[in-house]
Enzyme design. Structure first.
Site, short mmCIF file in Angstrom:
data_model
loop_
_atom_site.label_atom_id
_atom_site.label_comp_id
_atom_site.label_asym_id
_atom_site.label_seq_id
_atom_site.Cartn_x
_atom_site.Cartn_y
_atom_site.Cartn_z
N HIS A 87 0.83 -1.22 0.00
CA HIS A 87 0.00 0.00 0.00
C HIS A 87 0.86 1.26 0.00
CE1 HIS A 87 0.94 1.02 4.19
NE2 HIS A 87 0.85 -0.28 4.45
N GLU A 101 -2.22 -6.76 7.46
CA GLU A 101 -0.90 -6.62 8.07
C GLU A 101 -0.80 -7.51 9.31
OE1 GLU A 101 2.07 -6.40 8.00
OE2 GLU A 101 2.62 -4.27 7.87
#
Length: 270
Positions: free
Chosen positions: A12, A90
């Site tokens: 990202h 994550e």
């Protein structure tokens, strides 16, 4: 019958907390910063001519926004449905989430350990993150195997060739990689080209699984620095080969890892 697909993994874009070195994990759902949106757009421009057949993203805000930024620039995938998957999130850092990276290092030191091996209270171990990555990867292989069987793509050369060509035009290392496979008369074209948008620690764990467990081959030109943590919107490309009904694990070939040349455009814009 051998099945082959391309896997493009993108981290990202930057968030304010990335810049301030604050742990986000899963509990701090920070949006992209202004720079992060520019990085996502730059990655999208870089990938604009790549024909993806599937798009997966972590379901956290920073990855959703990055995926949207990439697809907005695509010539082929603007209207593609994104599948959000919590397995791409994550690493969970428990009590360290929302705290400075330095604080987590201090926690690790107090516990007689070092980052990233240290697991804060309520966080995920590296093995748990690896198992999430393995689970998603095996799911992906089975999905493509199933879809390939339904479509009978191997009897239709054109679609797979166009997927291959669209990647080979952009990734210099890919040309050698693809021709190497094609030199084998039994090697089929690509059955799919998959885009995955995820997170730094998760990607490091997934790539570690490829390298250690699946014995992923690397380009000779890949430097050790490129094997470290991915920069924001760093791009990595792999070619995956596997056979239906075989006990053998898939073979993975790395085309490039943590590519960041598109970020030069962001520097020029700032």
């Amino acid at each position: 019958m051998m099945t082959r697909f391309a896997l493009t993994v993108v981290r990202h874009g930057e968030t304010r907390f990335n810049k301030e070195k604050i742990i986000q994990g899963q509990g701090v759902d920070e949006p992209l910063s202004e720079t992060g949106f520019k990085q996502a757009a730059a990655a999208g421009v870089f990938l604009t001519n790549v024909q993806f057949t599937h798009v997966f993203s972590s379901d956290l805000t920073r990855t959703k926004q990055t995926t949207c930024g990439i697809l907005e620039k695509s010539k082929f995938c603007k209207d593609m449905t994104v599948k959000y998957d919590s397995r791409l999130r994550e690493r969970k850092y428990g009590v360290a989430e929302g705290r400075a990276l330095g604080e987590m290092r201090a926690m690790a030191k107090a516990a007689g350990e070092e980052c990233p091996v240290f697991t804060p209270s309520g966080g995920e171990t590296l093995d748990e993150v690896k198992m999430r990555g393995k689970d998603f990867f095996e799911f992906l292989c089975q999905l493509i195997l199933k879809e390939t069987g339904q479509k009978g793509q191997f009897s239709q050369g054109a679609p797979s060739n166009s997927l291959e060509t669209s990647l080979a035009k952009i990734f210099p290392l890919g040309k050698h990689c693809f021709s190497e496979f094609n030199s084998d008369s039994g090697a089929p074209g690509l059955a799919a080209s998959v885009l995955v948008v995820s997170h730094g620690a998760y990607m490091r764990s997934l790539f570690g699984y490829f390298l250690t467990d699946l014995k992923c081959s690397l380009p000779a030109s890949l430097s050790k620095s490129e094997l470290s943590a991915s920069p924001n919107t760093g791009i990595s490309v792999f070619i995956v080969n596997f056979e239906k009904g075989r006990e053998a694990q898939p073979t993975v070939q790395c085309v490039c890892m943590n590519l960041q040349e598109h970020l030069n455009r962001v520097t020029e814009m700032c």
